[in-house]
Design an enzyme around this catalytic site. Structure first.
Site, PDB file in Angstrom:
ATOM      1  N   SER A  14      -8.105   6.654 -19.058  1.00 45.68           N
ATOM      2  CA  SER A  14      -9.348   5.884 -18.916  1.00 45.68           C
ATOM      3  C   SER A  14      -9.681   5.021 -20.128  1.00 45.68           C
ATOM      4  O   SER A  14      -9.619   5.480 -21.273  1.00 45.68           O
ATOM      5  CB  SER A  14     -10.521   6.833 -18.647  1.00 45.68           C
ATOM      6  N   LYS A  66     -15.495  10.344  -6.678  1.00 46.82           N
ATOM      7  CA  LYS A  66     -16.615   9.432  -6.399  1.00 46.82           C
ATOM      8  C   LYS A  66     -17.424   9.842  -5.157  1.00 46.82           C
ATOM      9  O   LYS A  66     -18.640   9.701  -5.132  1.00 46.82           O
ATOM     10  CB  LYS A  66     -16.099   7.994  -6.222  1.00 46.82           C
ATOM     11  N   GLY A 130     -12.855   3.485   0.179  1.00 48.18           N
ATOM     12  CA  GLY A 130     -14.096   3.461  -0.604  1.00 48.18           C
ATOM     13  C   GLY A 130     -14.207   2.221  -1.477  1.00 48.18           C
ATOM     14  O   GLY A 130     -15.295   1.654  -1.634  1.00 48.18           O
ATOM     15  N   ASN A 151      -6.951  -4.156   7.608  1.00 50.81           N
ATOM     16  CA  ASN A 151      -6.466  -2.847   7.133  1.00 50.81           C
ATOM     17  C   ASN A 151      -5.374  -2.310   8.037  1.00 50.81           C
ATOM     18  O   ASN A 151      -5.346  -2.577   9.241  1.00 50.81           O
ATOM     19  CB  ASN A 151      -7.637  -1.846   7.079  1.00 50.81           C
TER      20      ASN A 151
HETATM   21  P1  ATR Z   1     -10.076   3.959  -2.343  1.00 51.47           P
HETATM   22  O1  ATR Z   1     -11.253   4.860  -2.518  1.00 51.47           O
HETATM   23  O2  ATR Z   1      -9.387   3.595  -3.628  1.00 51.47           O
HETATM   24  O3  ATR Z   1     -10.390   2.757  -1.534  1.00 51.47           O
HETATM   25  P2  ATR Z   1      -8.912   5.263  -0.075  1.00 51.47           P
HETATM   26  O4  ATR Z   1     -10.266   5.523   0.468  1.00 51.47           O
HETATM   27  O5  ATR Z   1      -7.866   6.317  -0.013  1.00 51.47           O
HETATM   28  O6  ATR Z   1      -8.970   4.824  -1.596  1.00 51.47           O
HETATM   29  O7  ATR Z   1      -8.366   3.938   0.674  1.00 51.47           O
HETATM   30  C1  ATR Z   1      -7.134   3.392   0.381  1.00 51.47           C
HETATM   31  C2  ATR Z   1      -6.939   2.132   1.225  1.00 51.47           C
HETATM   32  O8  ATR Z   1      -5.668   1.557   0.888  1.00 51.47           O
HETATM   33  C3  ATR Z   1      -6.917   2.369   2.718  1.00 51.47           C
HETATM   34  O9  ATR Z   1      -7.502   1.256   3.371  1.00 51.47           O
HETATM   35  C4  ATR Z   1      -5.423   2.457   3.025  1.00 51.47           C
HETATM   36  O10 ATR Z   1      -5.067   2.087   4.339  1.00 51.47           O
HETATM   37  P3  ATR Z   1      -5.306   3.116   5.572  1.00 51.47           P
HETATM   38  O11 ATR Z   1      -6.769   3.072   5.862  1.00 51.47           O
HETATM   39  O12 ATR Z   1      -4.493   2.564   6.668  1.00 51.47           O
HETATM   40  O13 ATR Z   1      -4.826   4.464   5.087  1.00 51.47           O
HETATM   41  C5  ATR Z   1      -4.902   1.432   2.073  1.00 51.47           C
HETATM   42  N1  ATR Z   1      -3.489   1.637   1.703  1.00 51.47           N
HETATM   43  C6  ATR Z   1      -2.961   2.584   0.920  1.00 51.47           C
HETATM   44  N2  ATR Z   1      -1.635   2.429   0.782  1.00 51.47           N
HETATM   45  C7  ATR Z   1      -1.303   1.332   1.525  1.00 51.47           C
HETATM   46  C8  ATR Z   1      -0.088   0.645   1.788  1.00 51.47           C
HETATM   47  N3  ATR Z   1       1.073   1.052   1.274  1.00 51.47           N
HETATM   48  N4  ATR Z   1      -0.130  -0.453   2.580  1.00 51.47           N
HETATM   49  C9  ATR Z   1      -1.302  -0.866   3.112  1.00 51.47           C
HETATM   50  N5  ATR Z   1      -2.490  -0.259   2.899  1.00 51.47           N
HETATM   51  C10 ATR Z   1      -2.489   0.817   2.119  1.00 51.47           C
END
Ligand code: ATR
Length: 271
Positions: A14, A66, A130, A151
Site C-alpha cells: 500500500s 470494502k 464493486g 461485463n
Molecule cells: P472489484 O471490487 O475490484 O470490482 P469484483 O467485484 O470481484 O472486484 O469484480 C471484478 C470485475 O472484473 C467483474 O466485473 C468481473 O467480471 P464478472 O462479473 O464476469 O466476474 C471482471 N473480471 C475479472 N476478471 C476478468 C477477466 N479476465 N475478463 C473480463 N472481466 C473480468
C-alpha cells in the site's frame, strides 16, 4: 497526534501511508498512518479495536474488506450505498461508524486533472464489480452524456444499471457498443492477473482516452494501456492519480483540509 491506518489483506504494497504523510505535511497536520493487515476472519474486531483508541480519527479500507466495512457502518454516504462497499471510515461525535466511498470522486478528479472535460462525453465502463459501482454516480454528476457498462457476466451490468435508475446508464452487449466512446474505463480485476477484458479493437482504437483503474507497480503501462496504445487510442492513463485523489477526498473528510495532490502524484510517478 491524530491516528489513521489502512486495512487490507495483503497490505504491504500500500502507498496510502506515504500519500497521507505527504498530505499531512503540506497541511500542517501531525498524524500517524499505519498499514495493518487484518486477518480474514477478524476484520470487524480489528476495526473495533482500532477505533477504541482515543487518538483514532479514521481509516481507509482496501481489498478484500470494502464490503465488510460497508456492512459495519451505521451511516453510509450515497456512493457507499451504490457501491455496497466503503474505502473510508470515521466515527461521528456520537461514536457511530460512518462509511464513505471516495473512489469515484478520485476517478473524476484525476480525469479532470488530465484535461478531460467530462461534460457531454460518452463513457464505456468495462466490468461490473464493486469498483464499477463506485464510479457510476460521480461520473453522472460530472455531466457525462451516457454510461454504457460492458461485463463478461451481463446480469451484473444490468443490476448496476437498474440500481443507478438513470436513463443515461445502460448495460450493453458487444452488439450494442458504439463506435465513438470518448472514454473507456477498465474497472475489471483482469489487469491484476495481467489479462485483458474482451472488448472490440475498434472501440479502443477510436476512443480518446483508455483509463485503467489499477496502476502499474513499476510506472510502466498496464496490459490494458499497452493494448489500447497499440490499437491507436489517443491517450492512456493508469489509476495512480485516482489513488491519490481518492486519498485526498478521504483526508478532507477526516480533517476538513484539502491537500494539494499534484506534487504527490509526481513524487509517486518518479519513485
Ligand atoms: P472489484 O471490487 O475490484 O470490482 P469484483 O467485484 O470481484 O472486484 O469484480 C471484478 C470485475 O472484473 C467483474 O466485473 C468481473 O467480471 P464478472 O462479473 O464476469 O466476474 C471482471 N473480471 C475479472 N476478471 C476478468 C477477466 N479476465 N475478463 C473480463 N472481466 C473480468
Amino acid at each position: 497526534m491524530k491516528k489513521f491506518a489502512v486495512f487490507g489483506n495483503p497490505i504491504a504494497q500500500s502507498l496510502s501511508p506515504t500519500i497521507h504523510q505527504m498530505f499531512a505535511k503540506s497541511c500542517a497536520e501531525d498524524i500517524s498512518y499505519e498499514k495493518i493487515e487484518a486477518p480474514l476472519d477478524g476484520f470487524e474486531a480489528t476495526i473495533d479495536n482500532f477505533f477504541a483508541a482515543s487518538q483514532t480519527v479514521g481509516c481507509n479500507v482496501t481489498v478484500p474488506f470494502k464490503e465488510r466495512a460497508c456492512a459495519m457502518a451505521k451511516h453510509k454516504d450515497d456512493a457507499v450505498v451504490m457501491a455496497r462497499a466503503a474505502n473510508t471510515l470515521m466515527r461521528n461525535d456520537e461514536g457511530e461508524l460512518c462509511a464513505f466511498n471516495t473512489d469515484g470522486i478520485g476517478l473524476v478528479a484525476d480525469l479532470t486533472n488530465n484535461g478531460l472535460d467530462l461534460q457531454g462525453t460518452k463513457v464505456l465502463l468495462l466490468g461490473a464489480g464493486g469498483a464499477a459501482r463506485g464510479v457510476v454516480h460521480p461520473l453522472l454528476n460530472a455531466g457525462i452524456e451516457s454510461l454504457h457498462i460492458l461485463n463478461r457476466t451481463i446480469e451484473k451490468a444490468q443490476a448496476i444499471a437498474e440500481d443507478a435508475n438513470n436513463p443515461k446508464v445502460t448495460a450493453v452487449n458487444h452488439k450494442q457498443l458504439l463506435a465513438d466512446y470518448d472514454v473507456v474505463i477498465n474497472s475489471t480485476s483482469a489487469s491484476l492477473s495481467g489479462t485483458l477484458p474482451t472488448v472490440p479493437d475498434a472501440v479502443l482504437a477510436n476512443c480518446h482516452l483508455a483509463y485503467d483503474m489499477v496502476y502499474s507497480k513499476d510506472n510502466g503501462a498496464t496490459v490494458f494501456m499497452a493494448h489500447a496504445e497499440q490499437l491507436g487510442a489517443a491517450k492512456q492513463l493508469d489509476g495512480l492519480g485516482m489513488l491519490v485523489e481518492q486519498a485526498a477526498a478521504a483526508f478532507y473528510i477526516w480533517t476538513g483540509k484539502q491537500p494539494s495532490t499534484a506534487s504527490v502524484i509526481e513524487y509517486l510517478r518518479n519513485r
